[in-house]
Design a protein around this motif. Structure first.
Motif, PDB file in Angstrom:
ATOM      1  N   SER A 272       0.823  -1.210   0.000  1.00 27.99           N
ATOM      2  CA  SER A 272       0.000   0.000   0.000  1.00 27.99           C
ATOM      3  C   SER A 272       0.859   1.263   0.000  1.00 27.99           C
ATOM      4  CB  SER A 272      -0.947   0.009   1.211  1.00 27.99           C
ATOM      5  OG  SER A 272      -1.964  -0.953   1.057  1.00 27.99           O
ATOM      6  N   SER A 285      -4.943   3.007  -2.544  1.00 29.53           N
ATOM      7  CA  SER A 285      -3.876   2.142  -2.041  1.00 29.53           C
ATOM      8  C   SER A 285      -4.423   1.108  -1.065  1.00 29.53           C
ATOM      9  CB  SER A 285      -2.781   2.979  -1.371  1.00 29.53           C
ATOM     10  OG  SER A 285      -3.243   3.524  -0.152  1.00 29.53           O
ATOM     11  N   PHE A 286      -5.446   1.488  -0.307  1.00 24.03           N
ATOM     12  CA  PHE A 286      -6.070   0.546   0.612  1.00 24.03           C
ATOM     13  C   PHE A 286      -6.758  -0.601  -0.126  1.00 24.03           C
ATOM     14  CE2 PHE A 286      -6.688   3.581   4.477  1.00 24.03           C
ATOM     15  CZ  PHE A 286      -5.313   3.577   4.654  1.00 24.03           C
ATOM     16  N   ASN A 289      -4.950  -3.954  -0.470  1.00 27.73           N
ATOM     17  CA  ASN A 289      -5.016  -4.949   0.596  1.00 27.73           C
ATOM     18  C   ASN A 289      -6.217  -5.865   0.415  1.00 27.73           C
ATOM     19  OD1 ASN A 289      -3.699  -5.726   3.224  1.00 27.73           O
ATOM     20  ND2 ASN A 289      -5.829  -5.504   3.891  1.00 27.73           N
TER      21      ASN A 289
END
Length: 438
Positions: A272, A285-286, A289
């Motif tokens: 991330s 970016s999260f 995950n």
């Protein structure tokens, strides 16, 4: 051969293809590869209820580990903004270290007592650590609540969850363990989405309290359903047993698990923040995950199904090499390409899943099942140092060269290559060098 076989319980036997040195008196041979009898339930309501209990017990501790890049990125952009990522990495790595390192003591307790005596205090400790984290704003507060208290509570859950499955399954042990380990992927997605979408709206403290509430409900189920098959042995040795390392097959297997644990958390922790460096928004970016954990769900179950047919060691050799190729081949060349970063994340999530689900199965093949908790704990005690130092070292490599993340990526890929080499060695030492099931 007869004298050597009598050293083992009715739950295990010596592989007849392995020649053992003469045994005098009651001294066991120095190296013993254990293959289990067929008298395990291998299914049935009670056995699968235990798998359900293990799944519930793994949701909170593994969900936090599989959301480590979310926490790393969140802390670096909020509570700990401006602090070096290598320093923040110590919070995450300390948690991951304690989850497995304390298994060296938790394992013998698991072998000696009923499971609930570990699960109940572990559940209380982990839920309270989440509540404390929701109130934390300074580095030392986050370190104590997440890294220390969270790691202590999670350590009382992880080892019993994995070891209890081994009491009920032998031929299908890898598949059953893989099903339980899908909890990490599912909870990693759920916890990530809670932080990603709820924390900006209702605040990080309330997002963590929601995670604590979900965890408390599932851990209540685990406390009621997670059971051993073999009777408790209160007179069993309750201290760490380093004598296990006298067995060559066990020692080299632990070396292999060390390097795969060292390598696996590096992409999990930094994918991330890598996306942030390449210009992605925090929200985007999260999402990586979520993709990573979505790949890990089949990646923990399907390799287990395959491992029951071709062997856990063989499967770990393949998956370790695949991860090395992905890190050095795809991540290193991804640059700022969103498609390449997304593809790497999904594929790595799948192939890295075996590191969590099959490593304990490999350990179970080189120990007696009545000592599984102790052996698993000692193995992860050594491997935990890989998780402890891997993330901070990788974080310290950021910015060390012209390309900000290149040294980190090469470091992670090289660690996976070492894991592959050690699993090949362990497979040869424990199962023989001829190709076959092991």
């Amino acid at each position: 051969m007869t004298n050597a076989a009598t050293q083992f319980s009715s739950d295990s036997r010596i592989d007849p293809s392995i020649e053992l040195p003469p045994v005098e008196g009651n001294v066991p041979p120095p190296t013993t590869t254990v293959i289990d009898h067929d008298d395990y339930p291998e299914g049935g309501l009670q056995a699968w209820v235990v798998v359900l209990g293990a799944w519930c017990a793994m949701v909170p501790p593994m969900g936090l580990i599989n959301s480590m890049n979310i926490f790393q990125a969140w802390f670096s952009e909020n509570q700990l903004k401006g602090m070096p990522e290598s320093n923040i990495g110590w919070i995450i790595s300390t948690y991951a270290f304690l989850v497995t390192a304390l298994g060296a003591q938790v394992g013998p307790i698991f072998d000696a007592y009923d499971t609930w005596k570990l699960v109940v205090p572990g559940s209380i400790g982990l839920v309270l650590s989440m509540v404390f984290l929701s109130l934390s704003t300074e580095f030392y507060q986050i370190f104590l609540s997440f890294g220390i208290c969270g790691g202590l509570g999670a350590s009382l859950l992880f080892n019993p969850a994995v070891s209890a499955i081994g009491h009920w399954f032998c031929k299908r042990r890898a598949f059953a363990t893989g099903i339980a380990c899908t909890a990490g992927g599912i909870s990693g997605i759920a916890f990530s989405l809670i932080i990603q979408y709820l924390a900006p709206r209702i605040g990080f403290p309330w997002a963590m309290r929601i995670i604590a509430l979900i965890s408390a409900a599932l851990l209540g189920v685990a406390s009621l359903t997670l059971r051993k098959r073999l009777p408790a042995e209160p007179r069993a040795r309750l201290l760490m047993d380093f004598s296990l390392f006298r067995q060559k097959d066990f020692a080299v297997t632990v070396c292999a698990v060390f390097f795969v644990e060292f390598a696996v958390f590096i992409p999990y922790a930094f994918i991330s923040s890598y996306a942030l460096y390449q210009g992605w928004s925090l929200q985007d970016s999260f999402l990586l995950n979520t993709v990573l954990n979505a790949g890990a769900i089949p990646g923990r179950m399907l390799p287990g199904y395959v491992a029951d047919r071709i062997g856990a060691f063989n499967t770990m050799c393949v998956t370790s090499m695949a991860c090395a190729v992905l890190v050095l081949g795809m991540w290193q060349t991804a640059g700022d390409s969103r498609a390449a970063i997304m593809a790497f994340t999904a594929l790595f999530g799948f192939w890295s899943g075996a590191a969590i689900s099959l490593a304990p199965v490999c350990i179970s093949r080189v120990c007696k099942i009545e000592d599984y908790g102790k052996a698993n704990g000692m193995a992860y005690f050594i491997a935990s140092f890989g998780a402890l130092i891997g993330i901070p070292i990788a974080g310290a490599l950021l910015g060390a060269g012209h390309d900000h993340y290149q040294n980190l990526i090469i470091f992670g890929g090289s660690a996976y290559l070492l894991a592959f080499v050690w699993f090949v060695i362990a497979r040869g030492v424990a199962g023989g060098w001829s190709f076959g099931w092991f």
